[in-house]
Write a protein that holds these residues in place. Structure first.
Motif, PDB file in Angstrom:
ATOM      1  N   ILE A  93       0.862  -1.195   0.000  1.00 18.79           N
ATOM      2  CA  ILE A  93       0.000   0.000   0.000  1.00 18.79           C
ATOM      3  C   ILE A  93       0.890   1.234   0.000  1.00 18.79           C
ATOM      4  O   ILE A  93       1.812   1.344   0.814  1.00 18.79           O
ATOM      5  N   THR A  94       0.612   2.154  -0.908  1.00 21.00           N
ATOM      6  CA  THR A  94       1.457   3.352  -0.963  1.00 21.00           C
ATOM      7  C   THR A  94       1.041   4.319   0.139  1.00 21.00           C
ATOM      8  O   THR A  94      -0.083   4.278   0.642  1.00 21.00           O
ATOM      9  N   ALA A  95       1.971   5.210   0.451  1.00 14.24           N
ATOM     10  CA  ALA A  95       1.698   6.216   1.489  1.00 14.24           C
ATOM     11  C   ALA A  95       0.493   7.059   1.082  1.00 14.24           C
ATOM     12  O   ALA A  95      -0.374   7.353   1.903  1.00 14.24           O
ATOM     13  N   ALA A  96       0.443   7.437  -0.196  1.00 15.24           N
ATOM     14  CA  ALA A  96      -0.655   8.297  -0.657  1.00 15.24           C
ATOM     15  C   ALA A  96      -2.003   7.608  -0.464  1.00 15.24           C
ATOM     16  O   ALA A  96      -2.955   8.208   0.054  1.00 15.24           O
ATOM     17  N   HIS A  97      -2.086   6.326  -0.826  1.00 15.49           N
ATOM     18  CA  HIS A  97      -3.349   5.596  -0.669  1.00 15.49           C
ATOM     19  C   HIS A  97      -3.709   5.420   0.790  1.00 15.49           C
ATOM     20  O   HIS A  97      -4.855   5.610   1.201  1.00 15.49           O
ATOM     21  N   LEU A  98      -2.712   5.020   1.563  1.00 20.85           N
ATOM     22  CA  LEU A  98      -2.949   4.751   2.979  1.00 20.85           C
ATOM     23  C   LEU A  98      -3.465   6.010   3.680  1.00 20.85           C
ATOM     24  O   LEU A  98      -4.458   5.964   4.422  1.00 20.85           O
ATOM     25  N   LEU A  99      -2.813   7.136   3.417  1.00 19.76           N
ATOM     26  CA  LEU A  99      -3.181   8.369   4.125  1.00 19.76           C
ATOM     27  C   LEU A  99      -4.533   8.904   3.657  1.00 19.76           C
ATOM     28  O   LEU A  99      -5.308   9.417   4.454  1.00 19.76           O
ATOM     29  N   ARG A 100      -4.822   8.736   2.367  1.00 19.34           N
ATOM     30  CA  ARG A 100      -6.131   9.208   1.899  1.00 19.34           C
ATOM     31  C   ARG A 100      -7.247   8.335   2.495  1.00 19.34           C
ATOM     32  O   ARG A 100      -8.269   8.845   2.949  1.00 19.34           O
ATOM     33  N   ALA A 101      -6.998   7.027   2.517  1.00 20.06           N
ATOM     34  CA  ALA A 101      -7.996   6.121   3.102  1.00 20.06           C
ATOM     35  C   ALA A 101      -8.178   6.423   4.596  1.00 20.06           C
ATOM     36  O   ALA A 101      -9.304   6.454   5.102  1.00 20.06           O
ATOM     37  N   ALA A 102      -7.062   6.686   5.283  1.00 17.51           N
ATOM     38  CA  ALA A 102      -7.146   6.975   6.719  1.00 17.51           C
ATOM     39  C   ALA A 102      -7.907   8.272   6.961  1.00 17.51           C
ATOM     40  O   ALA A 102      -8.730   8.367   7.873  1.00 17.51           O
ATOM     41  N   PHE A 133       8.467   8.927  -2.410  1.00 19.67           N
ATOM     42  CA  PHE A 133       8.072   8.039  -1.313  1.00 19.67           C
ATOM     43  C   PHE A 133       6.560   7.868  -1.244  1.00 19.67           C
ATOM     44  O   PHE A 133       6.051   6.892  -0.711  1.00 19.67           O
ATOM     45  N   ALA A 134       5.832   8.835  -1.790  1.00 16.14           N
ATOM     46  CA  ALA A 134       4.359   8.775  -1.753  1.00 16.14           C
ATOM     47  C   ALA A 134       3.840   7.589  -2.558  1.00 16.14           C
ATOM     48  O   ALA A 134       2.765   7.056  -2.274  1.00 16.14           O
ATOM     49  N   THR A 135       4.605   7.172  -3.538  1.00 17.39           N
ATOM     50  CA  THR A 135       4.115   6.103  -4.413  1.00 17.39           C
ATOM     51  C   THR A 135       4.866   4.785  -4.194  1.00 17.39           C
ATOM     52  O   THR A 135       4.725   3.845  -4.969  1.00 17.39           O
ATOM     53  N   PHE A 138       4.275   1.662   1.786  1.00 16.36           N
ATOM     54  CA  PHE A 138       4.427   2.444   3.010  1.00 16.36           C
ATOM     55  C   PHE A 138       5.520   1.883   3.917  1.00 16.36           C
ATOM     56  O   PHE A 138       5.403   0.767   4.424  1.00 16.36           O
ATOM     57  N   ASN A 139       6.578   2.659   4.071  1.00 15.52           N
ATOM     58  CA  ASN A 139       7.705   2.336   4.963  1.00 15.52           C
ATOM     59  C   ASN A 139       8.542   1.126   4.543  1.00 15.52           C
ATOM     60  O   ASN A 139       9.533   0.817   5.208  1.00 15.52           O
ATOM     61  N   GLU A 140       8.158   0.426   3.472  1.00 16.08           N
ATOM     62  CA  GLU A 140       8.905  -0.785   3.120  1.00 16.08           C
ATOM     63  C   GLU A 140      10.278  -0.402   2.570  1.00 16.08           C
ATOM     64  O   GLU A 140      10.369   0.337   1.578  1.00 16.08           O
ATOM     65  N   GLY A 141      11.316  -0.916   3.219  1.00 16.04           N
ATOM     66  CA  GLY A 141      12.680  -0.635   2.792  1.00 16.04           C
ATOM     67  C   GLY A 141      13.147   0.769   3.123  1.00 16.04           C
ATOM     68  O   GLY A 141      14.244   1.161   2.734  1.00 16.04           O
ATOM     69  N   PHE A 142      12.348   1.545   3.858  1.00 12.56           N
ATOM     70  CA  PHE A 142      12.756   2.902   4.229  1.00 12.56           C
ATOM     71  C   PHE A 142      13.820   2.822   5.324  1.00 12.56           C
ATOM     72  O   PHE A 142      13.807   1.901   6.146  1.00 12.56           O
ATOM     73  N   SER A 143      14.708   3.792   5.348  1.00  6.21           N
ATOM     74  CA  SER A 143      15.692   3.842   6.432  1.00  6.21           C
ATOM     75  C   SER A 143      14.966   4.242   7.716  1.00  6.21           C
ATOM     76  O   SER A 143      13.829   4.733   7.674  1.00  6.21           O
ATOM     77  N   GLY A 144      15.647   4.042   8.849  1.00  5.55           N
ATOM     78  CA  GLY A 144      15.033   4.380  10.144  1.00  5.55           C
ATOM     79  C   GLY A 144      14.583   5.840  10.181  1.00  5.55           C
ATOM     80  O   GLY A 144      13.480   6.157  10.626  1.00  5.55           O
ATOM     81  N   GLY A 145      15.445   6.728   9.693  1.00  6.74           N
ATOM     82  CA  GLY A 145      15.131   8.156   9.714  1.00  6.74           C
ATOM     83  C   GLY A 145      13.968   8.484   8.780  1.00  6.74           C
ATOM     84  O   GLY A 145      13.107   9.307   9.113  1.00  6.74           O
ATOM     85  N   GLU A 146      13.944   7.834   7.614  1.00  2.19           N
ATOM     86  CA  GLU A 146      12.843   8.076   6.659  1.00  2.19           C
ATOM     87  C   GLU A 146      11.501   7.634   7.245  1.00  2.19           C
ATOM     88  O   GLU A 146      10.481   8.289   7.062  1.00  2.19           O
ATOM     89  N   ARG A 147      11.529   6.523   7.964  1.00  4.27           N
ATOM     90  CA  ARG A 147      10.286   6.056   8.604  1.00  4.27           C
ATOM     91  C   ARG A 147       9.769   7.057   9.622  1.00  4.27           C
ATOM     92  O   ARG A 147       8.582   7.293   9.740  1.00  4.27           O
TER      93      ARG A 147
END
Ligand SMILES: Nc1ncnc2c1ncn2[C@@H]1O[C@H](COP(=O)(O)OP(=O)(O)OP(=O)(O)O)[C@@H](O)[C@H]1O
Ligand SMILES: [Mg+2]
Length: 242
Positions: A93-102, A133-135, A138-147
């Motif tokens: 799930i992308t960040a954009a989808h997740l946040l819009r759904a939330a 990162f929006a596409t 969500f958070n997959e493979g992101f660095s600790g700081g990016e998360r």
């Protein structure tokens, strides 16, 4: 406003919270500082109704509503948001989808997709995060700081009234720390009904995000409260002196 009274909670038979009293009024930034294992994350989880913890006494009210029997999603709809110490991955799930759904699930005033995406782009820019990162998942493979940055981005996008940040500073380099601190400051200053509860064991982030009140948490209770100078005292003398 968040009001916690005489809160006791346990996990796996172990008493962790032992009578927490705390009031966070709108428009204020409160910091909870305390040593490792003192129960700070437990308090955050209990505030949001994590099912593993058992509340054995006390009350939690948010803007006059007793939230204790509410599920985490109902608490979110009231305007509470917890940014995790360890943000989770949501593969597929992308960040954009997740946040819009939330945002829709939360019942926010509907905006057009374009407006939503523009708001998201602006938040990515303020946090110095690549818009790509929006596409991504969500958070997959992101660095600790990016998360951690994504967690703050999610928080400000969903615009809660109470934002609880658990160890926001862990895993952030000095520039990223300043960036997220500025974003949280902007967020709370933008609307006088918002407040922030910042959980940390270091004074570091408090240099960029000055709290109105600092609470020292030890062995499951708030032992002492004071102004920002209390955090400096702890930095110099350690928790044993509190
Ligand atoms: N699932 C669990 N089972 C047993 N004990 C647990 C569980 N979760 C937390 N605890 C214990 O509860 C205590 C408080 O943990 P908590 O994570 O709230 O501390 P903390 O103050 O957030 O620490 P830190 O500063 O390291 O993040 C710890 O001693 C921890 O081991
Ligand atoms: Mg913790």
């Amino acid at each position: 406003m968040l009001t916690i009274y005489n809160l006791h909670a346990k996990i796996e038979g172990r008493d962790i919270l032992q009578g927490v009293n705390l009031v966070v009024p709108p428009g204020e930034i409160h910091a909870i500082m305390g040593p490792n294992g003192s129960g700070k994350s437990t308090l955050a989880h209990v505030l949001f109704g994590h099912p593993s913890y058992q509340v054995t006494d006390g009350t939690i009210t948010f803007n006059g509503t007793d939230v204790q029997k509410m599920k985490p999603d109902a608490r979110a709809r009231l305007g509470m948001f917890l940014a995790f110490q360890r943000p989770v991955e949501v593969p597929g799930i992308t960040a954009a989808h997740l946040l819009r759904a939330a945002s829709q699930a939360k019942g926010d005033t509907p905006t057009s997709l374009k407006e939503f995406e523009d708001g998201l782009d602006a938040a990515f820019d303020r946090l110095h995060l690549d818009r790509a990162f929006a596409t991504r998942s969500f958070n997959e493979g992101f660095s600790g700081g990016e998360r951690k940055k994504m967690e703050v981005l999610a928080a400000v996008t969903l615009a809660p009234r109470l934002l609880v940040l658990d160890e926001l500073d862990s895993g952030l380099d000095i520039d990223a720390l300043r960036t997220v601190a500025e974003e949280v400051k902007r967020f709370v200053e933008e609307d006088a009904s918002r407040s922030v509860l910042l959980i940390t064991h270091y004074n570091r982030i408090l240099k960029y995000l000055t709290p109105d009140v600092v609470h020292i948490f030890q062995s499951g209770v708030i032992e002492r409260s004071g102004g920002a100078e209390l955090a400096e005292h702890i930095e110099e003398h350690g928790y044993a002196s509190a």
